[in-house]
Design an enzyme around this catalytic site. Structure first.
Site, PDB file in Angstrom:
ATOM      1  N   CYS A  88     201.398  46.252  23.964  1.00 31.86           N
ATOM      2  CA  CYS A  88     201.400  45.265  25.142  1.00 31.86           C
ATOM      3  C   CYS A  88     201.583  43.722  24.399  1.00 31.86           C
ATOM      4  O   CYS A  88     202.158  43.929  23.160  1.00 31.86           O
ATOM      5  CB  CYS A  88     199.804  45.325  25.819  1.00 31.86           C
ATOM      6  N   CYS A  96     203.246  45.355  30.636  1.00 29.52           N
ATOM      7  CA  CYS A  96     203.218  44.031  30.601  1.00 29.52           C
ATOM      8  C   CYS A  96     204.651  43.200  30.474  1.00 29.52           C
ATOM      9  O   CYS A  96     205.090  42.041  29.909  1.00 29.52           O
ATOM     10  CB  CYS A  96     202.409  43.549  29.526  1.00 29.52           C
ATOM     11  N   CYS A 126     210.325  45.084  23.893  1.00 31.59           N
ATOM     12  CA  CYS A 126     210.013  45.556  22.689  1.00 31.59           C
ATOM     13  C   CYS A 126     211.371  45.786  21.613  1.00 31.59           C
ATOM     14  O   CYS A 126     212.204  46.357  22.233  1.00 31.59           O
ATOM     15  CB  CYS A 126     209.347  46.554  22.941  1.00 31.59           C
TER      16      CYS A 126
END
Length: 292
Positions: A173, A246, A250
């Site tokens: 997250c 969220c 990444c």
């Protein structure tokens, strides 16, 4: 179903005795609780015995060795809980052949055997822990008991400590302070040493949310031992990478499987809302482990 629970400490003179009495009385037949010590003192502290008697627990009290419960013909326990105080440097017993489900660190009131306040503090702490245990939904209790039995039945030729046989899971997250931390904790709790679980954040906060620590503590897991980590610290391949919904941008992390769970951030929720997210994460982690 009646669950068998063993409370362990070193002397079996106060804390584990009180925990046994509390669970047997408050559990109202749902639990058969016992207690023992790795180095039994041979007697029960008088102030502990007084509190137990006031509760209405009439089973004779006896400081006993865990050897009494380690015989091959003894029915297996569903849960084993240590109540020693690691923070004070006290050595906690390790139950042979079965992983301890939970550790409830409670200061030893027997160090000041004539001070009622110490025994009352331990009593209140243990009672609150047991009330939280009794408040767990049945599905959670059953799942933990099944997981415990599954670990016991693994054949001895299966080396669960071999990294080549364990699944590697990463939970992601933003801050790595709430959802992903709890997911990692549930993976450790339900997967034991059959998995390697990690969590990280794209912008780690550097701290674990105290709410996450408190609400995982209700389930017997000490989240304060975790650290908020960056994705940059993660290395190697993973069997599964799970994002928490969220919207993270990444970096690419090698994984055989990727999922996004779309979970709301419980950071600013009230207690009931936080528990709902926690329990949802627990169910999802159990399903994930079963599918790997």
């Amino acid at each position: 179903m009646t669950y068998r629970v063993l409370f362990l400490c070193t002397g079996n003179s106060a804390r584990s005795q009180m925990a046994e009495a509390l669970l047997n009385v408050l559990g109202k037949g749902r639990f058969d609780a016992y207690s023992a010590g790795s180095q039994p003192s041979g007697s029960v502290q008088p102030l502990a015995a007084h509190l137990i008697a006031e509760l209405g627990y009439t089973t004779p009290l006896r400081s006993k060795s865990w050897d009494e419960f380690a015989a091959s013909d003894t029915p297996p326990f569903d849960f084993v809980i240590t109540v020693c105080d690691k923070a004070a440097g006290e050595a906690c017993p390790v139950w042979p052949g079965q992983p301890v489900l939970a550790h409830w660190g409670v200061p030893d009131p027997a160090t000041s055997p004539d001070e009622l306040s110490g025994f009352m503090d331990a009593w209140v702490t243990l009672r609150r822990r047991i009330e939280l245990l009794l408040a767990l939904p049945l599905y959670a209790m059953d799942a933990m008991a099944r997981e415990q039995k599954l670990r016991d039945r693994l054949p001895p030729t299966h080396d669960r400590h071999d990294p080549m046989t364990r699944k590697r899971i990463l939970f992601v997250c933003v801050e790595n302070s709430n959802r992903s931390q709890m997911a990692e904790a549930f993976a450790h709790l339900h997967g034991g040493d059959t998995v390697e679980a990690f969590s990280a954040g794209s912008r780690p906060s550097g701290r674990i949310n105290p709410k996450a620590i408190r609400f995982m503590g209700e389930l017997g897991y000490d989240l304060s031992t975790h650290a908020s980590k960056s994705l940059d610290q993660m290395e190697g391949d993973f069997d599964a990478v799970i994002t928490m919904g969220c919207g993270d941008n990444c970096p690419w992390i090698p994984a055989k499987r990727r999922e996004d769970w779309g979970l709301p951030d419980p950071r600013d929720m009230d207690d009931d809302g936080y528990r709902m997210v926690r329990d949802d994460i627990g169910r999802r982690v159990q399903a994930l482990l079963a599918s790997l």
